[in-house]
Design an enzyme around this catalytic site. Structure first.
Site, PDB file in Angstrom:
ATOM      1  CG  PHE A 125      19.374  21.772 101.460  1.00 24.05           C
ATOM      2  CD1 PHE A 125      19.624  20.454 101.134  1.00 24.05           C
ATOM      3  CD2 PHE A 125      19.791  22.758 100.577  1.00 24.05           C
ATOM      4  CE1 PHE A 125      20.296  20.109  99.968  1.00 24.05           C
ATOM      5  CE2 PHE A 125      20.453  22.435  99.412  1.00 24.05           C
ATOM      6  CZ  PHE A 125      20.706  21.110  99.101  1.00 24.05           C
ATOM      7  CE  LYS A 126      23.453  22.034  99.320  1.00 20.99           C
ATOM      8  NZ  LYS A 126      24.449  22.669  98.497  1.00 20.99           N
TER       9      LYS A 126
END
Length: 521
Positions: free
Chosen positions: A115-116
């Protein structure tokens, strides 16, 4: 053009700064975190209309709502580059519905499968554009060293985002032995002429504390400026430029669920986030503040349950709390940096109070919030923790029931959501592709206890080969190319350093000297 200005959570900055300055600075003077003076408000019609736009245009529209001090055409162009064919799904962050009331937000379709990427394909582009604008305005005359502490995923995403960016070099620290084989190889094989990676003896909190101490060392900052023409900045979620792209996907997801007929416009949606540093769930809070009809925010912890205990009691105490290694290592965090921003908002933006609590945390390793702040927190947040065995059991149970494979972090969120949910539908935030944590996914699918040895033949496999085995066993052949090819890439970075301030600073200086020597050859 000033736009919305930014203040700091501890009240140490005498003047508010622009968005571009906040992004470039990373951390505010005095150690506080930047927040915008104004949180924009959206009508339900504004939110619903976003679904008619592709993701990049949704993001641009929300950045405009925050009135940032970059021209609209630049915002549009940067978002098109941030959310394009670097994601393996044109929807960027698609939503998979397991049933009518449980929706999984997949935030791992970017280049590093975590998700980064949602923030770190965006932040570097806005960082470079901010630096260019400030140079044009005569406010900037140096380049930058981005120093990042990572529990596994941020590091690779930041390296990939800033790779070969103009005027920026990046150094990443990860806890030696505290990341998965896949995470280690993603960082150690990173391409780019402006990157460096160090293993650090200790855990993630040691890395994060070391980075903060380096940022706070004024003498070191002066030396970098004088000798190398370099200033420090951050790509961790202490940087507001990391948080803003995360707000976007919560607003976007609500609009998408309405467009897909899974929510009525105005219906409440609860959100469950696997939480370590508190940035991801804080972004959901800001989306709620902007008018998105989010109900309760479920904070899902693993066995490092400091946030669960805090939300349930109002006391944040790490004075005698053990650090537990879990199957969800990106959440193995005891000092949650973004909680400071959340408490700033919940305390009525009382900077003096925040400064006092942060001082208590630093000196006493604990603080307790007042009753009014605690009551406000309980209006929006509930929390539960999921132990290691339950985490793995959840992966197996969800696969058996829904033919859907969760990574361990998402499994923590899924189970916490099941424990906490009421009448509202729930958006479970999925933070990584399962293949980033194949060893624990294998344990889950084969009933092997957390931390127990894998069978000898399986333990001998690389992370990539183990993922292939899991794919064959489960029929889940959606292995991201960036993970599947890691074994074929050369290991570039093997250095391991101590976690003290002087050791980290020494490693950074050696990095700069090496680059200087490369440029003079």
């Amino acid at each position: 053009m000033t736009g919305n200005l930014y203040i700091d959570t501890r009240g140490a900055c005498t003047e508010p700064v622009t968005f571009t300055e906040a992004v470039i600075d990373g951390l505010a003077t005095g150690g506080g975190l930047y927040v915008p003076e104004q949180i924009p408000e959206l009508s339900l019609e504004d939110i619903g209309a976003l679904a008619e736009l592709p993701y990049a245009k949704r993001a641009a529209a929300l950045y405009r709502a925050f009135d940032i001090d970059l021209p609209g055409d630049i915002i549009d162009a940067l978002m098109e580059r941030a959310y394009g064919d670097n994601f393996d799904d044109e929807r960027v962050c698609p939503i998979t519905s397991l049933n009518a009331t449980t929706h999984v937000l997949e935030l791992w379709h970017g280049p590093t499968s975590a998700f980064k990427d949602m923030a770190l394909q965006c932040l570097p582009k806005f960082f470079s554009a901010s630096a260019a604008q400030l140079r044009d305005q005569g406010k900037l005359g140096h380049n930058f060293l981005i120093l990042v502490a990572t529990s596994g995923d941020t590091g690779k995403a930041a390296l990939e985002g800033f790779r070969d960016a103009d005027g920026v070099i990046i150094g990443v620290m990860y806890p030696d032995g505290g990341v998965s084989d896949i995470q280690y190889k993603q960082m150690a094989t990173q391409a780019g002429g402006n990157v460096r990676v160090w293993g650090v003896r200790g855990n993630f909190d040691d890395c994060q504390t070391g980075a903060k101490n380096v940022f706070a060392d004024e003498a070191f900052a002066a030396r970098l400026k004088d000798e190398h023409g370099i200033a420090l900045s951050s790509a961790n979620s202490i940087n507001w430029g990391r948080l803003m792209p995360q707000i976007v996907y919560y607003v976007s997801s609500y609009a998408q669920l309405v467009a897909d007929g899974k929510l009525g416009l105005g219906d409440e949606l609860d959100v469950c986030v696997p939480t370590g540093n508190f940035g991801n769930i804080l972004a959901a809070y800001y989306a709620k503040r902007m008018g998105v009809p989010l109900g309760m925010l479920f904070c899902a912890s693993n066995e490092n349950r400091v946030l669960t205990d805090f939300i349930n009691t109002g006391t944040y105490d790490i004075s005698e709390r053990p650090f537990v290694l879990t199957p969800s290592p990106s959440m193995d965090i005891l000092v949650s940096s973004n909680l400071e921003r959340q408490l700033f908002e919940l305390s009525g933006r009382n900077a003096a109070t925040i400064a006092g609590w942060m001082s208590d945390l630093r000196e006493k390793r604990a603080f307790r919030v007042d009753e009014e702040t605690f009551a406000r927190m309980r209006e929006t947040f509930v929390s539960d923790s999921v132990d290691n065995a339950t985490c793995l059991n959840t992966i197996k149970a969800v696969f058996d029931e829904h033919d859907y494979l969760l990574d361990p972090h998402t499994a923590v969120a899924y189970q916490a959501a099941e424990n906490l949910r009421g009448e509202n539908p729930v958006l479970v935030v999925s933070t990584a592709h399962w293949a980033k944590f194949g060893d624990n996914v294998y344990r889950a699918l084969h009933g092997i206890e957390p931390g127990a040895a894998l069978p000898e033949d399986v333990a001998a496999l690389t992370g990539c080969a183990l993922n292939e085995l899991i794919a064959q066993e489960t029929g889940k052949h959606d292995l991201p190319r960036g993970l599947a090819e890691l074994d074929e890439l050369p290991i570039r970075f093997t250095d391991v350093i101590d976690n003290g301030t002087s050791e980290i600073e020494g490693a950074a200086v050696r990095f700069l000297v090496d680059l200087d020597n490369d440029h003079t050859r």
